[in-house]
Design a protein around this motif. Structure first.
Motif, PDB file in Angstrom:
ATOM      1  N   SER A  18      11.955  10.369   3.143  1.00 60.94           N
ATOM      2  CA  SER A  18      13.104   9.478   3.290  1.00 60.94           C
ATOM      3  C   SER A  18      12.873   8.548   4.473  1.00 60.94           C
ATOM      4  O   SER A  18      12.356   8.975   5.510  1.00 60.94           O
ATOM      5  N   THR A  19      13.241   7.277   4.299  1.00 61.57           N
ATOM      6  CA  THR A  19      12.871   6.261   5.291  1.00 61.57           C
ATOM      7  C   THR A  19      14.028   5.311   5.570  1.00 61.57           C
ATOM      8  O   THR A  19      14.725   4.880   4.641  1.00 61.57           O
ATOM      9  N   ALA A  20      14.222   5.006   6.842  1.00 65.90           N
ATOM     10  CA  ALA A  20      15.188   3.990   7.262  1.00 65.90           C
ATOM     11  C   ALA A  20      14.414   2.755   7.699  1.00 65.90           C
ATOM     12  O   ALA A  20      13.457   2.855   8.475  1.00 65.90           O
ATOM     13  N   PHE A  21      14.812   1.603   7.210  1.00 64.56           N
ATOM     14  CA  PHE A  21      14.113   0.350   7.503  1.00 64.56           C
ATOM     15  C   PHE A  21      14.896  -0.460   8.531  1.00 64.56           C
ATOM     16  O   PHE A  21      16.074  -0.758   8.348  1.00 64.56           O
ATOM     17  N   LEU A  22      14.210  -0.803   9.603  1.00 57.81           N
ATOM     18  CA  LEU A  22      14.796  -1.587  10.685  1.00 57.81           C
ATOM     19  C   LEU A  22      14.155  -2.967  10.662  1.00 57.81           C
ATOM     20  O   LEU A  22      12.933  -3.099  10.817  1.00 57.81           O
ATOM     21  N   LEU A  23      14.985  -3.981  10.454  1.00 54.82           N
ATOM     22  CA  LEU A  23      14.494  -5.359  10.372  1.00 54.82           C
ATOM     23  C   LEU A  23      14.869  -6.121  11.625  1.00 54.82           C
ATOM     24  O   LEU A  23      15.944  -5.922  12.195  1.00 54.82           O
ATOM     25  N   GLY A  24      13.998  -7.027  12.026  1.00 51.79           N
ATOM     26  CA  GLY A  24      14.190  -7.734  13.282  1.00 51.79           C
ATOM     27  C   GLY A  24      15.095  -8.935  13.185  1.00 51.79           C
ATOM     28  O   GLY A  24      15.476  -9.395  12.108  1.00 51.79           O
ATOM     29  N   GLU A  43       0.824  -1.207   0.000  1.00 53.00           N
ATOM     30  CA  GLU A  43       0.000   0.000   0.000  1.00 53.00           C
ATOM     31  C   GLU A  43       0.865   1.266   0.000  1.00 53.00           C
ATOM     32  O   GLU A  43       0.339   2.381  -0.061  1.00 53.00           O
ATOM     33  N   HIS A  44       2.183   1.085   0.095  1.00 52.21           N
ATOM     34  CA  HIS A  44       3.156   2.174   0.032  1.00 52.21           C
ATOM     35  C   HIS A  44       2.832   3.318   1.010  1.00 52.21           C
ATOM     36  O   HIS A  44       2.621   4.459   0.605  1.00 52.21           O
ATOM     37  N   SER A 104      14.492  -7.301   0.771  1.00 53.51           N
ATOM     38  CA  SER A 104      14.430  -7.101  -0.677  1.00 53.51           C
ATOM     39  C   SER A 104      13.048  -6.639  -1.112  1.00 53.51           C
ATOM     40  O   SER A 104      12.907  -5.707  -1.915  1.00 53.51           O
ATOM     41  N   ILE A 105      12.019  -7.274  -0.564  1.00 54.65           N
ATOM     42  CA  ILE A 105      10.642  -6.921  -0.943  1.00 54.65           C
ATOM     43  C   ILE A 105      10.315  -5.497  -0.499  1.00 54.65           C
ATOM     44  O   ILE A 105       9.786  -4.696  -1.281  1.00 54.65           O
ATOM     45  N   VAL A 106      10.646  -5.177   0.736  1.00 61.91           N
ATOM     46  CA  VAL A 106      10.323  -3.849   1.278  1.00 61.91           C
ATOM     47  C   VAL A 106      11.097  -2.758   0.545  1.00 61.91           C
ATOM     48  O   VAL A 106      10.530  -1.715   0.174  1.00 61.91           O
ATOM     49  N   LEU A 107      12.378  -2.974   0.303  1.00 63.92           N
ATOM     50  CA  LEU A 107      13.193  -1.965  -0.372  1.00 63.92           C
ATOM     51  C   LEU A 107      12.749  -1.755  -1.815  1.00 63.92           C
ATOM     52  O   LEU A 107      12.790  -0.635  -2.336  1.00 63.92           O
ATOM     53  N   HIS A 108      12.300  -2.822  -2.461  1.00 63.38           N
ATOM     54  CA  HIS A 108      11.780  -2.688  -3.827  1.00 63.38           C
ATOM     55  C   HIS A 108      10.524  -1.826  -3.833  1.00 63.38           C
ATOM     56  O   HIS A 108      10.374  -0.930  -4.677  1.00 63.38           O
ATOM     57  N   HIS A 109       9.628  -2.077  -2.898  1.00 63.06           N
ATOM     58  CA  HIS A 109       8.397  -1.273  -2.828  1.00 63.06           C
ATOM     59  C   HIS A 109       8.714   0.193  -2.574  1.00 63.06           C
ATOM     60  O   HIS A 109       8.086   1.086  -3.164  1.00 63.06           O
ATOM     61  N   TYR A 110       9.690   0.445  -1.699  1.00 63.64           N
ATOM     62  CA  TYR A 110      10.039   1.838  -1.423  1.00 63.64           C
ATOM     63  C   TYR A 110      10.632   2.498  -2.670  1.00 63.64           C
ATOM     64  O   TYR A 110      10.303   3.658  -2.983  1.00 63.64           O
ATOM     65  N   ILE A 148       4.660  -7.619   5.243  1.00 64.52           N
ATOM     66  CA  ILE A 148       4.565  -8.148   3.884  1.00 64.52           C
ATOM     67  C   ILE A 148       3.435  -9.166   3.835  1.00 64.52           C
ATOM     68  O   ILE A 148       3.513 -10.217   4.489  1.00 64.52           O
ATOM     69  N   PRO A 149       2.375  -8.894   3.099  1.00 67.88           N
ATOM     70  CA  PRO A 149       1.267  -9.851   3.029  1.00 67.88           C
ATOM     71  C   PRO A 149       1.737 -11.198   2.471  1.00 67.88           C
ATOM     72  O   PRO A 149       2.571 -11.245   1.561  1.00 67.88           O
ATOM     73  N   GLN A 150       1.234 -12.278   3.046  1.00 64.69           N
ATOM     74  CA  GLN A 150       1.527 -13.632   2.558  1.00 64.69           C
ATOM     75  C   GLN A 150       0.226 -14.295   2.108  1.00 64.69           C
ATOM     76  O   GLN A 150      -0.845 -14.012   2.654  1.00 64.69           O
TER      77      GLN A 150
END
Length: 225
Positions: free
Chosen positions: A103-109, A97-98, A146-152, A129-131
């Motif tokens: 500008s955004t920093a992504f923090l992954l667990g 849904e973007h 990869s999925i999140v960064l592509h969407h951004y 990420i919807p599954q």
């Protein structure tokens, strides 16, 4: 069209690496970060990582180090960045849904436990990420990144790289490969580092020498000329 042009010139993405258990995943993260136009990969805590899986992408990516999440957050806020946690929370929005604003920093667990309470505290919002299949509870951290960064990148209007044959054209390596970038050792930073070393001594997140002799292809080797 005008809004798209503003996006291309204005927005940047960052990846924050704090508590990933399998350090070889960081090399793969660096490869994805390079592919999707990430401005910097920010290491929080320990300085080193295994570059296996990066396929040379580390020479095309800027790295920055901070002793703590609070210092990393301050740096990102100075650059007017949102911090987005990639986690399935009650308030998380679907990444497709973007729900981005700037500008955004992504923090992954962590691969096993996800984002900690301390990590969640510095996040401005969360995406998931919807599954659509029923066979797994979550994705590998590098796949999720990869999925999140592509969407951004799609939302921000980053320019697509030129293709050559069945590959994308790789840029020439920088003439002067950038050396390590660490946060300034102010009195506050030194005090923060000492505090964190004591807090994390039990699980080995820091050791007294600041190095892990068992690891290979460390950040030190990558950026020393």
């Amino acid at each position: 069209m005008e809004n798209e042009e503003i996006r291309k010139d204005k927005f940047e993405s960052y990846v924050v690496v704090h508590n990933i258990a399998k350090r070889h995943n960081v090399g793969t993260l660096a490869r994805s970060a390079t592919a999707f136009g990430v401005a910097e990969l920010i290491l929080v805590g320990r300085r080193d990582f295994n570059a296996f899986g990066s396929h040379g992408s580390t020479s095309h990516l800027r790295f920055r180090h901070f002793h703590s999440l609070s210092l990393a957050r301050s740096y990102l806020k100075e650059r007017d960045c949102d911090i987005c946690g990639v986690e399935i929370t009650e308030t998380a929005m679907a990444v497709n849904e973007h729900p981005f604003r700037k500008s955004t920093a992504f923090l992954l667990g962590n691969e096993g436990t996800g984002l900690s309470a301390k990590e969640c505290e510095i996040c401005d919002f969360f995406v998931y990420i919807p599954q659509y299949g029923g066979g797994t509870a979550s994705l590998n951290v590098t796949v999720a990144a990869s999925i999140v960064l592509h969407h951004y990148a799609v939302w921000a209007g980053f320019s697509e790289r030129t293709r050559e044959g069945n590959k994308f054209l790789v840029a020439e390596k920088p003439a002067n490969q950038m050396r390590r970038k660490y946060c300034t050792d102010t009195a506050e930073a030194i005090a923060e580092e000492r505090k964190l070393k004591k807090e994390n001594a039990a699980n080995g997140f820091f050791n007294e020498s600041g190095k892990d002799e068992a690891s290979s292809n460390l950040l030190d080797a990558l950026f020393d000329s």
